[in-house]
Design a protein around this motif. Structure first.
Motif, PDB file in Angstrom:
ATOM      1  N   GLU A   1       0.836  -1.207   0.000  1.00 39.71           N
ATOM      2  CA  GLU A   1       0.000   0.000   0.000  1.00 39.71           C
ATOM      3  C   GLU A   1       0.871   1.256   0.000  1.00 39.71           C
ATOM      4  O   GLU A   1       0.558   2.236  -0.681  1.00 39.71           O
ATOM      5  CB  GLU A   1      -0.964  -0.001   1.187  1.00 39.71           C
ATOM      6  CG  GLU A   1      -2.044  -1.070   1.097  1.00 39.71           C
ATOM      7  CD  GLU A   1      -2.864  -1.002  -0.186  1.00 39.71           C
ATOM      8  OE1 GLU A   1      -3.366   0.091  -0.526  1.00 39.71           O
ATOM      9  OE2 GLU A   1      -3.006  -2.051  -0.860  1.00 39.71           O
TER      10      GLU A   1
ATOM     11  N   LYS B   1       2.195   1.758  -3.544  1.00 35.23           N
ATOM     12  CA  LYS B   1       1.137   2.263  -4.428  1.00 35.23           C
ATOM     13  C   LYS B   1       0.843   3.727  -4.130  1.00 35.23           C
ATOM     14  O   LYS B   1       0.682   4.538  -5.056  1.00 35.23           O
ATOM     15  CB  LYS B   1      -0.139   1.433  -4.249  1.00 35.23           C
ATOM     16  CG  LYS B   1      -0.055   0.031  -4.819  1.00 35.23           C
ATOM     17  CD  LYS B   1      -1.349  -0.713  -4.540  1.00 35.23           C
ATOM     18  CE  LYS B   1      -1.354  -2.131  -5.059  1.00 35.23           C
ATOM     19  NZ  LYS B   1      -2.579  -2.856  -4.685  1.00 35.23           N
TER      20      LYS B   1
ATOM     21  N   SER C   1       3.680   5.945  -5.346  1.00 35.94           N
ATOM     22  CA  SER C   1       3.658   6.000  -6.802  1.00 35.94           C
ATOM     23  C   SER C   1       2.554   6.932  -7.291  1.00 35.94           C
ATOM     24  O   SER C   1       2.766   7.763  -8.172  1.00 35.94           O
ATOM     25  CB  SER C   1       3.467   4.593  -7.355  1.00 35.94           C
ATOM     26  OG  SER C   1       3.498   4.604  -8.753  1.00 35.94           O
ATOM     27  N   LYS C   2       1.377   6.803  -6.701  1.00 38.89           N
ATOM     28  CA  LYS C   2       0.222   7.614  -7.091  1.00 38.89           C
ATOM     29  C   LYS C   2       0.449   9.095  -6.779  1.00 38.89           C
ATOM     30  O   LYS C   2       0.097   9.963  -7.571  1.00 38.89           O
ATOM     31  CB  LYS C   2      -1.019   7.097  -6.358  1.00 38.89           C
ATOM     32  CG  LYS C   2      -2.313   7.721  -6.828  1.00 38.89           C
ATOM     33  CD  LYS C   2      -3.513   7.049  -6.195  1.00 38.89           C
ATOM     34  CE  LYS C   2      -3.603   7.437  -4.734  1.00 38.89           C
ATOM     35  NZ  LYS C   2      -4.750   6.887  -4.027  1.00 38.89           N
TER      36      LYS C   2
ATOM     37  N   ILE D   1       3.009  -5.127  -9.553  1.00 39.78           N
ATOM     38  CA  ILE D   1       2.965  -3.661  -9.635  1.00 39.78           C
ATOM     39  C   ILE D   1       4.293  -3.016 -10.003  1.00 39.78           C
ATOM     40  O   ILE D   1       4.333  -1.841 -10.331  1.00 39.78           O
ATOM     41  CB  ILE D   1       2.464  -3.031  -8.312  1.00 39.78           C
ATOM     42  CG1 ILE D   1       3.459  -3.249  -7.173  1.00 39.78           C
ATOM     43  CG2 ILE D   1       1.077  -3.537  -7.954  1.00 39.78           C
ATOM     44  CD1 ILE D   1       3.197  -2.404  -5.940  1.00 39.78           C
TER      45      ILE D   1
END
Length: 132
Positions: free
Chosen positions: A44, A47, A50-51, A81
């Protein structure tokens, strides 16, 4: 010369977190580190970084035996991912397990696991991981 700036430590052992922080501090190895107690939280975190365009780790120190999502499950998710992360991240497995099963299973992830270190990590290991 230091090899890594941003490090994710994925391990549920608080004592290991403490020892690692002290070894780094005592040897003047300055890195930005984030600690996660299981693989799910680390995935998490990847992610989310990255976002948001936040810095992704250069290095992940990954334990095997953890609650929620263990190291092997983390690696399976990471494989899915990593292409979207826009950064090469080195993963070192750091575990107290020297079982042939785990050592052989690490070979199933040749594109993910760069090295395997046994706990307890010592100064020599820290130097091999963080310094040229």
């Amino acid at each position: 010369m230091k090899k890594f700036n941003d490090v994710f430590v994925v391990d549920d052992d608080k004592v290991y977190h403490f020892i690692l922080k002290n070894l780094l501090k005592r040897n003047n190895i300055e890195v930005n580190s984030r600690f996660f107690e299981n693989g799910h939280d680390a995935i998490e975190g990847l992610k989310e970084n990255s976002k948001n365009g936040t810095t992704l780790p250069d290095l992940i120190l990954l334990d095997i035996n953890m609650p929620v999502m263990d190291g092997w499950q983390f690696l399976e998710e990471f494989r899915k991912i990593k292409g979207s992360l826009n950064k090469e991240t080195v993963i070192y497995m750091v575990s107290s397990s020297n079982s042939p099963f785990d050592l052989n299973k690490a070979k199933d992830f040749p594109n993910e696991i760069q090295d395997y270190f046994l706990k307890p990590v010592c100064l020599e290991d820290i130097c091999r991981i963080f310094l040229n």
